[in-house]
Design a protein around this motif. Structure first.
Motif, PDB file in Angstrom:
ATOM      1  N   GLN A   1      -7.936  -8.196  -7.969  1.00 13.29           N
ATOM      2  CA  GLN A   1      -7.003  -8.027  -9.079  1.00 13.29           C
ATOM      3  C   GLN A   1      -6.064  -9.220  -9.113  1.00 13.29           C
ATOM      4  O   GLN A   1      -5.869  -9.913  -8.114  1.00 13.29           O
ATOM      5  N   VAL A   2      -5.491  -9.448 -10.291  1.00 12.47           N
ATOM      6  CA  VAL A   2      -4.465 -10.473 -10.456  1.00 12.47           C
ATOM      7  C   VAL A   2      -3.311  -9.831 -11.200  1.00 12.47           C
ATOM      8  O   VAL A   2      -3.512  -9.141 -12.207  1.00 12.47           O
ATOM      9  N   SER A   3      -2.095 -10.051 -10.708  1.00 13.42           N
ATOM     10  CA  SER A   3      -0.910  -9.452 -11.307  1.00 13.42           C
ATOM     11  C   SER A   3       0.041 -10.530 -11.808  1.00 13.42           C
ATOM     12  O   SER A   3       0.226 -11.566 -11.152  1.00 13.42           O
ATOM     13  N   PHE A   4       0.626 -10.242 -12.970  1.00 16.58           N
ATOM     14  CA  PHE A   4       1.607 -11.136 -13.565  1.00 16.58           C
ATOM     15  C   PHE A   4       2.854 -10.331 -13.915  1.00 16.58           C
ATOM     16  O   PHE A   4       2.791  -9.119 -14.113  1.00 16.58           O
ATOM     17  N   ALA A   5       3.975 -11.031 -14.014  1.00 15.43           N
ATOM     18  CA  ALA A   5       5.226 -10.396 -14.414  1.00 15.43           C
ATOM     19  C   ALA A   5       5.728 -10.986 -15.722  1.00 15.43           C
ATOM     20  O   ALA A   5       5.559 -12.180 -15.992  1.00 15.43           O
ATOM     21  N   HIS A   6       6.338 -10.112 -16.530  1.00 13.27           N
ATOM     22  CA  HIS A   6       6.973 -10.533 -17.777  1.00 13.27           C
ATOM     23  C   HIS A   6       7.943  -9.421 -18.169  1.00 13.27           C
ATOM     24  O   HIS A   6       7.620  -8.234 -18.025  1.00 13.27           O
ATOM     25  N   PRO A   7       9.134  -9.767 -18.675  1.00 10.51           N
ATOM     26  CA  PRO A   7      10.097  -8.720 -19.056  1.00 10.51           C
ATOM     27  C   PRO A   7       9.551  -7.732 -20.084  1.00 10.51           C
ATOM     28  O   PRO A   7       9.975  -6.570 -20.111  1.00 10.51           O
ATOM     29  N   ALA A   8       8.613  -8.177 -20.908  1.00 11.91           N
ATOM     30  CA  ALA A   8       8.035  -7.300 -21.934  1.00 11.91           C
ATOM     31  C   ALA A   8       6.644  -6.813 -21.537  1.00 11.91           C
ATOM     32  O   ALA A   8       5.815  -6.514 -22.396  1.00 11.91           O
ATOM     33  N   ALA A   9       6.403  -6.702 -20.240  1.00 13.49           N
ATOM     34  CA  ALA A   9       5.059  -6.379 -19.749  1.00 13.49           C
ATOM     35  C   ALA A   9       4.501  -5.095 -20.347  1.00 13.49           C
ATOM     36  O   ALA A   9       3.335  -5.050 -20.775  1.00 13.49           O
ATOM     37  N   GLU A  10       5.303  -4.059 -20.407  1.00 10.92           N
ATOM     38  CA  GLU A  10       4.795  -2.775 -20.901  1.00 10.92           C
ATOM     39  C   GLU A  10       4.366  -2.879 -22.357  1.00 10.92           C
ATOM     40  O   GLU A  10       3.305  -2.371 -22.756  1.00 10.92           O
TER      41      GLU A  10
ATOM     42  N   ASP B   1      -2.440  -4.824  -1.271  1.00  9.08           N
ATOM     43  CA  ASP B   1      -1.206  -4.384  -1.908  1.00  9.08           C
ATOM     44  C   ASP B   1      -1.479  -3.977  -3.353  1.00  9.08           C
ATOM     45  O   ASP B   1      -2.050  -4.751  -4.121  1.00  9.08           O
ATOM     46  N   PHE B   2      -1.060  -2.759  -3.712  1.00  5.23           N
ATOM     47  CA  PHE B   2      -1.434  -2.240  -5.029  1.00  5.23           C
ATOM     48  C   PHE B   2      -0.737  -2.965  -6.167  1.00  5.23           C
ATOM     49  O   PHE B   2      -1.232  -2.977  -7.295  1.00  5.23           O
ATOM     50  N   ARG B   3       0.410  -3.604  -5.915  1.00  3.62           N
ATOM     51  CA  ARG B   3       1.102  -4.329  -6.982  1.00  3.62           C
ATOM     52  C   ARG B   3       0.607  -5.762  -7.114  1.00  3.62           C
ATOM     53  O   ARG B   3       0.324  -6.231  -8.210  1.00  3.62           O
ATOM     54  N   THR B   4       0.518  -6.468  -6.006  1.00  2.48           N
ATOM     55  CA  THR B   4       0.229  -7.906  -6.064  1.00  2.48           C
ATOM     56  C   THR B   4      -1.222  -8.258  -5.775  1.00  2.48           C
ATOM     57  O   THR B   4      -1.659  -9.361  -6.081  1.00  2.48           O
ATOM     58  N   GLY B   5      -1.953  -7.337  -5.147  1.00  2.00           N
ATOM     59  CA  GLY B   5      -3.327  -7.641  -4.767  1.00  2.00           C
ATOM     60  C   GLY B   5      -3.451  -8.427  -3.478  1.00  2.00           C
ATOM     61  O   GLY B   5      -4.561  -8.804  -3.087  1.00  2.00           O
ATOM     62  N   GLU B   6      -2.359  -8.681  -2.778  1.00  6.00           N
ATOM     63  CA  GLU B   6      -2.415  -9.460  -1.543  1.00  6.00           C
ATOM     64  C   GLU B   6      -3.172  -8.700  -0.455  1.00  6.00           C
ATOM     65  O   GLU B   6      -2.958  -7.508  -0.240  1.00  6.00           O
TER      66      GLU B   6
ATOM     67  N   PRO C   1       8.885  -2.675 -12.500  1.00  6.78           N
ATOM     68  CA  PRO C   1       9.539  -2.754 -13.813  1.00  6.78           C
ATOM     69  C   PRO C   1       8.871  -3.717 -14.785  1.00  6.78           C
ATOM     70  O   PRO C   1       9.062  -3.568 -15.997  1.00  6.78           O
ATOM     71  N   GLU C   2       8.078  -4.698 -14.303  1.00 10.57           N
ATOM     72  CA  GLU C   2       7.559  -5.700 -15.244  1.00 10.57           C
ATOM     73  C   GLU C   2       6.221  -6.297 -14.816  1.00 10.57           C
ATOM     74  O   GLU C   2       5.916  -7.432 -15.156  1.00 10.57           O
ATOM     75  N   THR C   3       5.424  -5.536 -14.103  1.00  4.70           N
ATOM     76  CA  THR C   3       4.166  -6.073 -13.579  1.00  4.70           C
ATOM     77  C   THR C   3       2.970  -5.622 -14.409  1.00  4.70           C
ATOM     78  O   THR C   3       2.823  -4.432 -14.715  1.00  4.70           O
ATOM     79  N   MET C   4       2.115  -6.579 -14.743  1.00  6.85           N
ATOM     80  CA  MET C   4       0.833  -6.301 -15.394  1.00  6.85           C
ATOM     81  C   MET C   4      -0.281  -6.555 -14.388  1.00  6.85           C
ATOM     82  O   MET C   4      -0.346  -7.641 -13.804  1.00  6.85           O
ATOM     83  N   ARG C   5      -1.126  -5.561 -14.183  1.00 10.49           N
ATOM     84  CA  ARG C   5      -2.242  -5.711 -13.246  1.00 10.49           C
ATOM     85  C   ARG C   5      -3.553  -5.793 -14.034  1.00 10.49           C
ATOM     86  O   ARG C   5      -3.781  -5.002 -14.957  1.00 10.49           O
ATOM     87  N   PHE C   6      -4.404  -6.710 -13.611  1.00  6.68           N
ATOM     88  CA  PHE C   6      -5.721  -6.844 -14.222  1.00  6.68           C
ATOM     89  C   PHE C   6      -6.754  -6.799 -13.100  1.00  6.68           C
ATOM     90  O   PHE C   6      -6.764  -7.658 -12.212  1.00  6.68           O
ATOM     91  N   GLY C   7      -7.596  -5.773 -13.144  1.00 12.14           N
ATOM     92  CA  GLY C   7      -8.588  -5.584 -12.096  1.00 12.14           C
ATOM     93  C   GLY C   7      -9.953  -6.066 -12.549  1.00 12.14           C
ATOM     94  O   GLY C   7     -10.355  -5.863 -13.696  1.00 12.14           O
ATOM     95  N   PHE C   8     -10.689  -6.672 -11.611  1.00 12.48           N
ATOM     96  CA  PHE C   8     -11.997  -7.253 -11.931  1.00 12.48           C
ATOM     97  C   PHE C   8     -13.075  -6.566 -11.100  1.00 12.48           C
ATOM     98  O   PHE C   8     -13.422  -7.017 -10.006  1.00 12.48           O
ATOM     99  N   ALA C   9     -13.567  -5.441 -11.624  1.00 11.74           N
ATOM    100  CA  ALA C   9     -14.635  -4.718 -10.943  1.00 11.74           C
ATOM    101  C   ALA C   9     -15.911  -5.545 -11.044  1.00 11.74           C
ATOM    102  O   ALA C   9     -16.458  -5.710 -12.147  1.00 11.74           O
TER     103      ALA C   9
END
Length: 389
Positions: free
Chosen positions: A332-341, A165-170, A359-367
């Motif tokens: 990848q690991v994704s987190f949410a926060h209202p001020a994500a952007e 899943d591109f948003r959550t990494g599941e 609307p509020e997801t931060m994705r961090f990918g670990f190549a």
């Protein structure tokens, strides 16, 4: 127990893939955690492109043979096949992910005449949704959404699903969902964009029928680098793709009036191969030489677990939206926060490159080929400085 920078350094010292970072050209001081969107450039690519320019200048049209341009699509397919659990002749590098999805989705529906429905997940990457919508409109089929309760039954021609899943990494259950599709006589088409090159993929073991994927994320082929398509050997002679161009003809230079499909996956080609992009991808794939997909997975899981643990200590305002179990998520690991952007924009000013999804997801990918544990530590430290209390 508080995790320290020294702990991250020790993890890197024990990392069997640590030396592979030298195969990449990453700006000093930058922590690049966006390889799940665009991979970092392997050092070998610049030299390969310079050699390409020399071949073109020296041999002109003759370079199709002398430089091996003519065989790039199949040769690169063989190299990608190792990373997705496919036989060497089941993958070809050509066109774009969306273009390949269109071709294979139409071909799949043609192989299941009389069936009225296509299933996809509403949470899929938007481009996949749009292609599926267009194909259903073109063929007069109904599109249903698996994650919204659409039934998987004998009316379904093909199921389209992302492996990660591109948003959550599941990670989806590839074998299980493929078996469910086959139980009702449907074909299964997988999108591998967010998994190939970072976690193990076993198309053969899962019994998958068809798959597509890009090469500019974990495979590091560069912006817009050519995509790939997979067709299981048992189906290759039955695939009738809708864009029957010269590139997929069995006897190109006979210049015949009627189309005759090439054998195997070669029939999925449409026109001339994008040679510049393929040359760059060929050099980029050298970075995977001598590396097993299992080693990639182990490293990716270790990086992700460190990020999650550090975030729990130092970024309590962030809400984890990825699966907590590392076995259930991709690289990848994704987190949410209202001020994500805003958080990501300010983190980028401090040299940490992540990725925002509304609307509020931060994705961090670990190549796993180039990200270090100390990079993860530095990223969390810098992000902590900009997250609102």
């Amino acid at each position: 127990m508080t995790i320290t920078r020294a702990d991250a350094v020790r993890l890197d010292a024990a990392d069997p893939l640590a030396g592979l970072r030298d195969r990449f050209d990453i700006p000093e001081g930058v922590v690049y955690l966006d390889g799940n969107s665009l991979g970092a450039p392997p050092r070998a690519v610049a030299g390969a492109l310079a050699a390409f320019a020399d071949d073109w200048r020296r041999d002109l049209i003759g370079a199709w043979g002398s430089a091996g341009w003519g065989g790039l699509a199949a040769r690169l397919g063989t190299r990608v096949a190792r990373l997705v659990g496919a036989a060497e002749d089941e993958v070809i590098v050509t066109d774009t992910t969306s273009g390949n999805l269109f071709k294979l989705l139409v071909a799949a529906c043609r192989m299941r005449p009389g069936r009225s429905r296509v299933l996809i997940e509403a949470a899929n990457f938007p481009s996949d949704l749009y292609v599926a919508q267009g194909v259903c409109e073109l063929l007069g089929l109904e599109l249903g959404y698996l994650d919204e309760g659409a039934p998987l039954d004998e009316t379904v021609a093909v199921v389209v699903h992302s492996h990660v899943d591109f948003r959550t990494g599941e990670i989806a259950d590839m074998a299980g969902l493929t078996a469910r599709a086959h139980d009702v006589g449907a074909l299964m088409l997988w999108d591998l964009c967010h998994s190939a090159g970072a976690i193990p993929v076993d198309l053969t073991g899962a019994g998958a029928d068809l798959a597509v994927g890009c090469t500019y994320k974990y495979l590091n082929g560069g912006p817009g680098s050519p995509a790939y398509a997979y067709v299981a050997g048992r189906l290759q002679d039955r695939v009738r793709q809708p864009i029957t161009g010269w590139g997929g003809h069995a006897r190109r230079f006979a210049m015949a009036r009627e189309f005759e499909p090439a054998p195997g996956t070669a029939r999925l080609q449409v026109s001339q191969a994008p040679v510049i992009g393929m040359v760059a991808l060929d050099a980029a794939l050298d970075a995977f030489e001598g590396v097993t997909v299992e080693a990639l997975r182990d490293k990716a899981a270790s990086l992700g677990e460190l990020f999650v643990a550090l975030a729990a200590e130092r970024l309590p305002a962030l809400r984890l939206v990825s699966p907590r179990d590392p076995a259930a998520r991709g690289s990848q690991v994704s987190f949410a926060h209202p001020a994500a952007e805003r958080i990501l924009a300010e983190a980028a000013e401090r040299g940490v490159v992540g990725d925002f999804r509304p609307p509020e997801t931060m994705r961090f990918g670990f190549a796993p080929l180039y990200v270090r544990h100390v990079d993860v530590y530095e990223a969390v430290e810098r992000i902590a400085a900009v997250v609102p209390a």
